[in-house]
Design a protein around this motif. Sequence first.
Motif: not given
Length: 607
Positions: A104-108, A114-119, A181-182
Amino acid sequence: MNKIRIFKISFIFLVVLILGVGFFVLKNKSVVPSDNSLSDRCNQKDLPYLNPGLSVEERVDDLISRMSDWEKIGQMVLIEKNSIHDLNDIKRYNLGALLSGGGAGPKEDNPSAWLAMVNNFQDVAEKTCFKIPILYGIDAIHGNANILGATVFPHFIGLGASRDPDLVKRVAVATADEMSAVGIYWSFSPNLDVVQDIRWGKTYETFGSDTENVAQLGLAYLEGTQYSSNGYLNVVATLKHFIGGGSMEYGTSRNKNFKIEEGNITMDEKSFRQVHLTPFKQAVADGAQVVMVSTATWNGKMNTSNQYLLTDVLKKELGFSGFVVSDWYGVYQVSNTRYDSLVNSINAGVDMVMTPFEYKDFMGNMQKALANNDITKERLNDAVRRILTVKFKAGLFDRPRATPEGLSIIGNNQHRQLAREAVRKSQVILKNEKSLLPLSTSLDKIIVAGSSADNLGRQAGGWTTEWQGMDGNNGIVGTTILEAIKNTVSKNTEVEYNKQGDFSLGNDLADVGIVVVGEKPYAEGWGDNANPSLSSEDLAVIAKTKTKSKKIVALIISGRPLDISPYSKDWDSIVASWLPGSEGEGVTDVLFGLYPFSGVLPVEWNY
Ligand code: BGC
Ligand code: BGC
């Protein structure tokens, strides 16, 4: 006349509809307090809990004294991120922890996404009254392998064969660095299960069947994950699955799709402790902060609601001061109603619930349990105190956000070299007739065949990009074993590859045929298997390749021992390669004698 009647009917219909919807909404939904994030108690400057100069205990005391019950309840829930359909719910329900389930990650799927999603999730948490950061968790069980581009280390079963704590510790550090890192600071690893039945689909998630080896490598992995130079835990590790899953009996699963997973353990306490407790005991003494409860049942009682195991043994006897998290939907399998399940599990000692779907229902049931005094305020405070303590220790309140500059560590050369070292140290020679191995790098002709020869998905196994893994080269960055062979041999060596083993060499036999065969990726209960063995396709490929080569080497890519005894007499050499991950050159390092074989079987294998 007609019009009036239609009007009346419509009116009555509308009223019934409104009442129905209203009733449904009120029936089992939590009572969301009105938005108080702008009230006086919020947004105050210089509150003690925000001061990194105070001790963790002082900060927790201060924060907890300010929180409402509603806010506390929110800290106790762990939600799969795909269950959040409205980001604002993180604020509305004060959700304290999220996870990415397998795949289950971001769309891309790339590191910056990943970093953008978590932030993005953290941004919403920052709008809550006390700005308590989210603890974001992920199954980084062989590298941060949910992320395409990450270094994929060998699964634990291979690390188990290395019996090398120093190596395992370095693998854990690298994995944690590819996580932080993410912006992810919580790993659902290390697995400390001691596997007793290789038919279990989670066999490869373990360091093997030897309690001492599991304990030693588990400790190394814990230390590597939590290692830090700045006073905070780099990444919070999770010991799982407490406890005994390695002894679940075949055929006892509660889940009709599985055979062993979610099964029952029949074992007296003395043996139970002897086989399964030591790894947890040592890791708890060494500073473990989170323990995940197994969905197993011991002598008929689910671990998730077993107060003796969670509170008496783990928290009191072993002195575990961190928090206990339940496993995927584990809490709700305890009793017939969700309410009873929740009450039983929390009172047994579960501090955080991986629901992992419905948080509204969780919040409502917790409110009700507190109102009924089925769960006491003391238990609530104890659970929340444990969770917040871990958040402070991980520096979540103090660390600057992860930024794109840090992403270059993901899958970097240094980590890939480390993975390669781990692969070569995990290879186990099962058979080596007439010392065929190591092969010379300057043979005239090598033929290579088999379903796993040119297949990063199979090398990596389950829990890679997808929960169940992927068959094929689907974007995983790495080197297949075929490529590694080509990279290793001399310029004058001819390497011919045919997946099916269809070679047309005439009467000229190749010096060596290398067949790379094994299991397709799987994870957990879906990998429970009555008789792990090679497919008929693989066997056919081996037979064909054998007729075209003077000698034959079989490399077995699998998460566990396969039943090869009926066929293996005909093969000259056999290597257990386990699930090596992205760096195929670790296999050829030993196959061609650049390094000696040193792996030792972590589980019994009759070949
Ligand atoms: C597994 C755990 C895992 C969790 C979250 C469960 O199904 O048993 O090992 O950490 O899911 O993905
Ligand atoms: C796994 C999760 C996975 C899910 C899919 C669970 O058992 O542990 O990580 O995403 O199943 O249904």
